[in-house]
Scaffold this motif. Sequence first.
Motif, PDB file in Angstrom:
ATOM      1  N   GLY A 300       0.798  -1.223   0.000  1.00  0.00           N
ATOM      2  CA  GLY A 300       0.000   0.000   0.000  1.00  0.00           C
ATOM      3  C   GLY A 300       0.824   1.263   0.000  1.00  0.00           C
ATOM      4  N   GLU A 301       2.032   1.222   0.572  1.00  0.00           N
ATOM      5  CA  GLU A 301       2.866   2.427   0.585  1.00  0.00           C
ATOM      6  C   GLU A 301       3.317   2.795  -0.814  1.00  0.00           C
ATOM      7  OE1 GLU A 301       6.631   4.282   3.092  1.00  0.00           O
ATOM      8  OE2 GLU A 301       6.292   2.126   3.072  1.00  0.00           O
ATOM      9  N   VAL A 302       3.643   1.811  -1.638  1.00  0.00           N
ATOM     10  CA  VAL A 302       4.033   2.082  -3.026  1.00  0.00           C
ATOM     11  C   VAL A 302       2.889   2.762  -3.772  1.00  0.00           C
ATOM     12  CG1 VAL A 302       4.715   1.029  -5.210  1.00  0.00           C
ATOM     13  CG2 VAL A 302       5.698   0.194  -3.071  1.00  0.00           C
ATOM     14  N   LEU A 303       1.684   2.206  -3.613  1.00  0.00           N
ATOM     15  CA  LEU A 303       0.524   2.781  -4.291  1.00  0.00           C
ATOM     16  C   LEU A 303       0.228   4.183  -3.771  1.00  0.00           C
ATOM     17  CD1 LEU A 303      -1.786  -0.377  -4.305  1.00  0.00           C
ATOM     18  CD2 LEU A 303      -0.252   0.433  -6.108  1.00  0.00           C
ATOM     19  N   THR A 304       0.424   4.413  -2.495  1.00  0.00           N
ATOM     20  CA  THR A 304       0.188   5.746  -1.920  1.00  0.00           C
ATOM     21  C   THR A 304       1.156   6.765  -2.500  1.00  0.00           C
ATOM     22  OG1 THR A 304      -0.631   4.770   0.132  1.00  0.00           O
ATOM     23  CG2 THR A 304       0.116   7.050   0.228  1.00  0.00           C
ATOM     24  N   MET A 310       0.821  11.559  -8.459  1.00  0.00           N
ATOM     25  CA  MET A 310      -0.132  11.838  -9.528  1.00  0.00           C
ATOM     26  C   MET A 310      -1.019  13.024  -9.155  1.00  0.00           C
ATOM     27  SD  MET A 310      -2.881   9.219 -11.278  1.00  0.00           S
ATOM     28  CE  MET A 310      -3.904   9.158  -9.814  1.00  0.00           C
ATOM     29  N   GLN A 311      -1.450  13.098  -7.894  1.00  0.00           N
ATOM     30  CA  GLN A 311      -2.283  14.212  -7.475  1.00  0.00           C
ATOM     31  C   GLN A 311      -1.503  15.526  -7.462  1.00  0.00           C
ATOM     32  OE1 GLN A 311      -5.292  12.417  -7.893  1.00  0.00           O
ATOM     33  NE2 GLN A 311      -5.878  14.004  -6.446  1.00  0.00           N
ATOM     34  N   ARG A 408       4.308   8.908   7.241  1.00  0.00           N
ATOM     35  CA  ARG A 408       3.503   7.889   6.578  1.00  0.00           C
ATOM     36  C   ARG A 408       3.815   6.528   7.188  1.00  0.00           C
ATOM     37  NH1 ARG A 408       5.083   8.994   1.717  1.00  0.00           N
ATOM     38  NH2 ARG A 408       6.831   7.562   1.836  1.00  0.00           N
ATOM     39  N   LEU A 409       2.773   5.724   7.430  1.00  0.00           N
ATOM     40  CA  LEU A 409       2.989   4.370   7.919  1.00  0.00           C
ATOM     41  C   LEU A 409       3.686   3.539   6.850  1.00  0.00           C
ATOM     42  CD1 LEU A 409      -0.378   3.594   9.736  1.00  0.00           C
ATOM     43  CD2 LEU A 409       1.826   4.066  10.775  1.00  0.00           C
ATOM     44  N   ILE A 415      -2.399   2.657   4.071  1.00  0.00           N
ATOM     45  CA  ILE A 415      -3.576   2.372   3.259  1.00  0.00           C
ATOM     46  C   ILE A 415      -3.673   3.398   2.135  1.00  0.00           C
ATOM     47  CG2 ILE A 415      -6.093   2.177   3.287  1.00  0.00           C
ATOM     48  CD1 ILE A 415      -5.895   1.351   6.180  1.00  0.00           C
ATOM     49  N   PRO A 416      -3.817   2.963   0.889  1.00  0.00           N
ATOM     50  CA  PRO A 416      -3.948   3.921  -0.218  1.00  0.00           C
ATOM     51  C   PRO A 416      -5.095   4.899   0.038  1.00  0.00           C
ATOM     52  CG  PRO A 416      -3.623   1.699  -1.058  1.00  0.00           C
ATOM     53  CD  PRO A 416      -3.805   1.571   0.413  1.00  0.00           C
ATOM     54  N   PRO A 417      -4.902   6.185  -0.282  1.00  0.00           N
ATOM     55  CA  PRO A 417      -5.955   7.184   0.002  1.00  0.00           C
ATOM     56  C   PRO A 417      -7.306   6.830  -0.607  1.00  0.00           C
ATOM     57  CG  PRO A 417      -3.903   8.268  -0.604  1.00  0.00           C
ATOM     58  CD  PRO A 417      -3.691   6.810  -0.832  1.00  0.00           C
ATOM     59  N   LEU A 418      -7.309   6.191  -1.763  1.00  0.00           N
ATOM     60  CA  LEU A 418      -8.584   5.839  -2.394  1.00  0.00           C
ATOM     61  C   LEU A 418      -9.362   4.810  -1.581  1.00  0.00           C
ATOM     62  CD1 LEU A 418      -7.430   5.606  -6.122  1.00  0.00           C
ATOM     63  CD2 LEU A 418      -8.939   7.339  -5.144  1.00  0.00           C
ATOM     64  N   LEU A 419      -8.669   4.041  -0.731  1.00  0.00           N
ATOM     65  CA  LEU A 419      -9.325   2.989   0.042  1.00  0.00           C
ATOM     66  C   LEU A 419      -9.532   3.380   1.501  1.00  0.00           C
ATOM     67  CD1 LEU A 419      -7.415  -0.161  -1.287  1.00  0.00           C
ATOM     68  CD2 LEU A 419      -9.661   0.654  -1.977  1.00  0.00           C
ATOM     69  N   GLU A 420      -9.121   4.569   1.892  1.00  0.00           N
ATOM     70  CA  GLU A 420      -9.182   4.958   3.300  1.00  0.00           C
ATOM     71  C   GLU A 420     -10.604   4.893   3.848  1.00  0.00           C
ATOM     72  OE1 GLU A 420      -7.952   5.952   6.987  1.00  0.00           O
ATOM     73  OE2 GLU A 420      -6.622   5.607   5.274  1.00  0.00           O
ATOM     74  N   SER A 421     -11.564   5.390   3.092  1.00  0.00           N
ATOM     75  CA  SER A 421     -12.947   5.405   3.566  1.00  0.00           C
ATOM     76  C   SER A 421     -13.630   4.044   3.441  1.00  0.00           C
ATOM     77  CB  SER A 421     -13.752   6.453   2.791  1.00  0.00           C
ATOM     78  OG  SER A 421     -13.751   6.169   1.407  1.00  0.00           O
TER      79      SER A 421
END
Length: 824
Positions: A300-304, A310-311, A408-409, A415-421
């Motif tokens: 998940g850290e790589v994806l984050t 990208m953002q 960052r953990l 946890i990737p930001p898109l999956l946080e919620s």
Amino acid sequence: MDPYTPRITGTIASVRRHHRHPQDDIEDDIDGGHHVSREANSKSNRPGHNDSSFIAETSFVRAPLNSRVVSSTIPPKTSKGKGKQESLDHIPLEIQEALILEDLLFVLMGIECTYITHHPEYSPEEDDPLHGIRFVVLPSLDSSLRDLVERVLPLGMYYTAISAFIEHRSHLDCGMVNHALCAAIREMLRDYQTLLSQLEHAFNTSPSFSLQKLWFYVHPTVHTLSLIYQLILELATADDPGADESSSSSGGSEEDEEEAARNEALGLGGAKLKAVLSEINKADIVGGLPGSSGIPVKGGEVLTIIYERMQNMSGDPTAAAIYGKLLKMAGQPYVEMLRDWVASGRLRDPYEELLVKESKFIDRGILDMDYTDEYWEKLYTLRDGSISAGSSKRHQAGVPPPRSVGGRLPGGACIPPLLESWKHKILLAGKYLNVIRECGIEVKRDHNLSEDGLSMEDERFYKFIEDAYSHANRTLLQLLLKDQQLIPRLRSLKRYFFLSQSSFLTHLLDLASTELRKSSKSASVVKLQSLLDLALNTDVLGEDALFREDLNVTMADSGLYDFLLKVVTVSGVMKAEEGGAGEEPKKEKEEKKPMQAIDAMTFDYNVKFPLSLVISRKTILRYQLLFRFLLHLKHVEQALSSMWVEQKTAPWRCSMPTHPEFVGWRLRVCLLRARMLAFIQQILAFVTFEVLEPNWHRLEAKLERVTTVDQLLRDHVDFLDTCLKESMLTSSKLLKACSKLIVVCQTFAFYSSSFTKSANQAIAAADNPEADTSKTKRWDVLNKFETNFNHWFQVHLDCVQFYASSDNVSLLPLVVRLNSVKSA
């Protein structure tokens, strides 16, 4: 005339062909015959390269595509190295361009050439290959060509760094997300290599090919590779944040010189110091010392990191396209693991990359014997430590510390930001299915959940998670409510623990009166259990008898009020309220006093998995606290009622008009007993009919329309917590006042025989009042009971009125009831 000019035949290709020296052809033939062996030898002889990548694998069983991976190791210098460099001052501009174009085609693949060489400060042993190799051009190159060449040179650094990153992150322990990211970058490098082959073909065949055309073709690639280079730098430095700082600070400042001098004085100069520091850093990473999480960048850290880049660069279309593609391809293994988890409840995460983790120390084989809720709460958890929706704090042990830079953990805990919620739904969906599987029910994947080609930026992926969560909820709810008969189980708990069937409890107290007067350690639990079974078989029939075999007698280790005060208060506060150090020995003496069996007796209730998820040990404890409170009230009420029966005997009913003092004492004893009995009955009626019954009916209504297992668990716990609060068992002041008052009533009932004895002595001394020696004593005892009861009754009433007007409105009916007792 320049000797090179006649050799120009009109094309750069001919210039390249005619300008090569004879010894170059010989050396190229040698190079062509031994290139592979030299490269292999250079890799095998490099220190620390024995297990640096899968290229060392001879079988390629674990990485069959590794033969296609371009190694980032530094190629051996060709014979056209620095030792053969010659000045370009006397060479015409056209020849310079041809020679530098040939060198550039090698440099773009990371190979050092004649006129473009490694940076003078470059050291293969000390420099980090993930930062790439810097190249410089000869100063004698014409200035008109130098500018274009220096624009192209970063491509060589980017290419070597990216190739080194691919080789480094192709290890098994880097995880599947890193492997997928390397595959995506390798695919982009394949386009770059195709471009280089086309440029080489144009260089060899096209007369019009020039340095300007080379720049025209490669300048879009410079931006593309720079974006990938910045990404891999961030990924590389996240493992060791001090790498950039150390490399950037090594500039020969005065502080560095002073430090070097000190190190030399200590015998740690130059390479020795670097070796020592390297060993310390390795120990930090392996041992997980403060300042280093010890977890590589993966999952998940790589994806984050990719998503955040990208953002941050969303205004750049090229960056958005590249990072979006990398995020999609690198996230495919992550998405597949998530889909498998939420659709079947199986956690396949060999490299600990996912946001959900499994605690291996939880033994699933004890579920039938130990019905604790440890399995539910600790077997599968979120790696970031959050335990409920809306909770951002990390409550669990084993959560790795955040990175020293950025906070960052690390690893899968990020946890990737898109999956946080969505993290709690993801966790619960898999946990629900695991419960079903542990019950021996095969979990079949829903055909509606078979979407392929999903990514974290696809709306269908979140629709898939929502559908999987709903499917798991429905299945487990049906299992609990219908197959496992949850609601009848809860009704039986309510009947047995809340004294709804008080006849069996009254019968039990009568049968076990002798045993319950013993100390808690001397009382026989086996005998009490047999008496309980007898009372249940006699007084509980029909539907009320359901699950009575699951009810057991047990003895608590501590008193009810002591236990509750430890829970709701902080140690030290109570001591200050009770008088500080002056009363501490008295308190210790009271704690050493043996506890009666009636004060320690409670019920236990046996349930099996999966009902233990709802009727867990924590909820059973709440039921036990309420039961012990009701039992204590019932026991005191029974004792005061027995005292009333005793006071209907002759010593209390005989008429003695000539002794008004005794008549007044007797009347005050009866009045105090009636007030105490009224108080106990009002408390018992309030807790039973105005707290437990209404809250139970509300719980039943919620259970009828419950839609999720999480809501079911929450409603059940909320019901018990509300009952504890409204029964005055969660406030230290209310609990202290109420417990003192109940103990006064209980002690007064214990003095029943003493009061009767005093009454008999007073009647016997009726003819000779001077012979009545117990007159003063009986009045002193009565006055003490009256004073204590009136004091604690007023304290309790004041506390109830205060809390009823502030945060516990449900106590208002109790205020009315207590005022009626006061005015009686």
